[in-house]
Write a protein that holds these residues in place. Sequence first.
Motif, PDB file in Angstrom:
ATOM      1  N   ALA A 185       0.832  -1.204   0.000  1.00 52.39           N
ATOM      2  CA  ALA A 185       0.000   0.000   0.000  1.00 52.39           C
ATOM      3  C   ALA A 185       0.866   1.253   0.000  1.00 52.39           C
ATOM      4  CB  ALA A 185      -0.930  -0.015   1.209  1.00 52.39           C
ATOM      5  N   ARG A 186       1.939   1.235   0.788  1.00 53.50           N
ATOM      6  CA  ARG A 186       2.839   2.386   0.836  1.00 53.50           C
ATOM      7  C   ARG A 186       3.516   2.611  -0.515  1.00 53.50           C
ATOM      8  NH1 ARG A 186       7.065   1.923   5.464  1.00 53.50           N
ATOM      9  NH2 ARG A 186       5.093   1.992   6.633  1.00 53.50           N
ATOM     10  N   ALA A 187       3.965   1.510  -1.134  1.00 55.31           N
ATOM     11  CA  ALA A 187       4.606   1.636  -2.442  1.00 55.31           C
ATOM     12  C   ALA A 187       3.624   2.151  -3.486  1.00 55.31           C
ATOM     13  CB  ALA A 187       5.173   0.286  -2.876  1.00 55.31           C
ATOM     14  N   ALA A 188       2.356   1.681  -3.402  1.00 54.58           N
ATOM     15  CA  ALA A 188       1.348   2.154  -4.352  1.00 54.58           C
ATOM     16  C   ALA A 188       1.081   3.641  -4.164  1.00 54.58           C
ATOM     17  CB  ALA A 188       0.059   1.351  -4.180  1.00 54.58           C
ATOM     18  N   ALA A 189       1.022   4.068  -2.894  1.00 56.91           N
ATOM     19  CA  ALA A 189       0.797   5.491  -2.631  1.00 56.91           C
ATOM     20  C   ALA A 189       1.959   6.334  -3.144  1.00 56.91           C
ATOM     21  CB  ALA A 189       0.596   5.713  -1.134  1.00 56.91           C
ATOM     22  N   GLU A 190       3.182   5.848  -2.931  1.00 52.25           N
ATOM     23  CA  GLU A 190       4.347   6.590  -3.423  1.00 52.25           C
ATOM     24  C   GLU A 190       4.354   6.638  -4.944  1.00 52.25           C
ATOM     25  OE1 GLU A 190       7.691   4.664  -1.718  1.00 52.25           O
ATOM     26  OE2 GLU A 190       7.379   5.500   0.300  1.00 52.25           O
ATOM     27  N   ALA A 191       3.999   5.507  -5.589  1.00 50.46           N
ATOM     28  CA  ALA A 191       3.967   5.483  -7.052  1.00 50.46           C
ATOM     29  C   ALA A 191       2.909   6.444  -7.578  1.00 50.46           C
ATOM     30  CB  ALA A 191       3.687   4.062  -7.545  1.00 50.46           C
ATOM     31  N   ALA A 193       1.832   9.152  -6.061  1.00 56.97           N
ATOM     32  CA  ALA A 193       2.324  10.505  -5.856  1.00 56.97           C
ATOM     33  C   ALA A 193       3.354  10.887  -6.924  1.00 56.97           C
ATOM     34  CB  ALA A 193       2.935  10.633  -4.459  1.00 56.97           C
ATOM     35  N   LEU A 194       4.249   9.944  -7.236  1.00 53.31           N
ATOM     36  CA  LEU A 194       5.236  10.211  -8.284  1.00 53.31           C
ATOM     37  C   LEU A 194       4.561  10.407  -9.639  1.00 53.31           C
ATOM     38  CD1 LEU A 194       8.055   7.683  -7.311  1.00 53.31           C
ATOM     39  CD2 LEU A 194       8.111  10.165  -7.085  1.00 53.31           C
ATOM     40  N   ALA A 195       3.505   9.607  -9.897  1.00 53.93           N
ATOM     41  CA  ALA A 195       2.792   9.752 -11.172  1.00 53.93           C
ATOM     42  C   ALA A 195       2.110  11.109 -11.254  1.00 53.93           C
ATOM     43  CB  ALA A 195       1.767   8.625 -11.316  1.00 53.93           C
ATOM     44  N   THR A 197       3.057  13.820  -9.704  1.00 56.39           N
ATOM     45  CA  THR A 197       4.113  14.821  -9.884  1.00 56.39           C
ATOM     46  C   THR A 197       4.608  14.855 -11.324  1.00 56.39           C
ATOM     47  OG1 THR A 197       4.834  14.518  -7.585  1.00 56.39           O
ATOM     48  CG2 THR A 197       6.394  15.544  -9.095  1.00 56.39           C
ATOM     49  N   ALA A 198       4.779  13.643 -11.902  1.00 56.08           N
ATOM     50  CA  ALA A 198       5.242  13.579 -13.288  1.00 56.08           C
ATOM     51  C   ALA A 198       4.216  14.178 -14.239  1.00 56.08           C
ATOM     52  CB  ALA A 198       5.537  12.122 -13.674  1.00 56.08           C
ATOM     53  N   GLU A 199       2.922  13.884 -13.991  1.00 55.34           N
ATOM     54  CA  GLU A 199       1.880  14.443 -14.840  1.00 55.34           C
ATOM     55  C   GLU A 199       1.818  15.962 -14.709  1.00 55.34           C
ATOM     56  OE1 GLU A 199      -1.385  14.567 -17.497  1.00 55.34           O
ATOM     57  OE2 GLU A 199       0.224  13.118 -17.107  1.00 55.34           O
ATOM     58  N   ARG A 200       1.961  16.450 -13.470  1.00 57.93           N
ATOM     59  CA  ARG A 200       1.944  17.898 -13.262  1.00 57.93           C
ATOM     60  C   ARG A 200       3.139  18.560 -13.970  1.00 57.93           C
ATOM     61  NH1 ARG A 200       0.892  17.673  -8.388  1.00 57.93           N
ATOM     62  NH2 ARG A 200       3.004  17.613  -7.525  1.00 57.93           N
ATOM     63  N   SER A 201       4.296  17.928 -13.875  1.00 56.92           N
ATOM     64  CA  SER A 201       5.476  18.477 -14.549  1.00 56.92           C
ATOM     65  C   SER A 201       5.295  18.468 -16.069  1.00 56.92           C
ATOM     66  CB  SER A 201       6.714  17.658 -14.167  1.00 56.92           C
ATOM     67  OG  SER A 201       6.946  17.723 -12.769  1.00 56.92           O
ATOM     68  N   ARG A 202       4.678  17.368 -16.577  1.00 55.94           N
ATOM     69  CA  ARG A 202       4.462  17.298 -18.018  1.00 55.94           C
ATOM     70  C   ARG A 202       3.524  18.406 -18.489  1.00 55.94           C
ATOM     71  NH1 ARG A 202       1.066  15.432 -21.785  1.00 55.94           N
ATOM     72  NH2 ARG A 202      -0.524  14.968 -20.234  1.00 55.94           N
TER      73      ARG A 202
END
Length: 332
Positions: A185-191, A193-195, A197-202
């Motif tokens: 669950a923690r890894a999914a939440a981190e993934a 969040a990273l997604a 962030t990546a979408e926002r940056s894109r």
Amino acid sequence: MTSGSGTRTQLDLPQMTGLGAHILIWTYFVTISVLGLLSLDDVHSPLPVYISIALFAAVWTLLTQDTQPRVGLGASIFTIAASVIATVISSDNAIVGGFSQWYVGAGALSMFYLSLRRRELLAWAGFAAIGVVVILWGLSTEDRLLEAVLLVARQAPFVLVGSLFSVGMRRTRKRLDGIHDVEIARAAAEAAALARTAERSRRLAGLDAAVGTQLQRIADGSELTDDDRAELVIAEARLRDSLRARQLDLPEIVSAVQRARRRGITVVLLDDRYPLALPNGALSSITEAAVHTLNNASTGAVTIRLLPAGRPVLATVVTDDKEYSRIEIPAP
């Protein structure tokens, strides 16, 4: 010990289905069989000894063939029945104690094996049946009741240890599984969040590429010309396309759309298929048709649309120019 060769993601209970476990089990069988044969002078008849050895050979064969984490119910019942039968026919046959009573230890070890294989209740029921037979034998003699009680008491720890070990391992596995679930669950939440962030940056990068120069001029207080305002309108349409036609947000299509809009053509991009991806190889056909139509359009409007999944037509390119035209890209 397990027979599988895949990567283990859980703490497995001892299943005794691997080669090492089989060697250990059959080594014990050979040992108790030799003890039984060496004590033939201490029994009334060798026949019960031979029958008991055959029964336990059948038990080990059946249990080693059953490779499920939890031994089957049929195999468990057969193990109990064979152990009890061996105890019944061998108890009265033993003249003295010692090696001639090997069958009790063999039965206790069979129950120990069942307890390790998640059959604790059946293991204790089987050992209780063996114990009752031995105690009844002790009661049927004049002075061997204490010997019978001690014989049962010495074997009981085997089943107890097997049961405690099995229960403890299952509890440990549950705790580890809980920790594993938390980590997932923690890894999914981190993934996620990273997604995000990546979408926002894109999107920020797309925004900067589309209107970064104009926004900077506005921020600097520079006066905008009519051409600048026209470019802002085109940039706003470009951002709108990136939201409602994500799968058409490709450099070739974007460039053709921008050129067409600068020529005064109204361009509408729609993706009614999202979030389902396009079939392999279909995007090149759509891109070729869209770019060709946009480059050849001189007036009017062009609408490029990806249709919902499940339809025979994958996409349409409609031109409302001097003449109406419609190009359909069939689904593969």
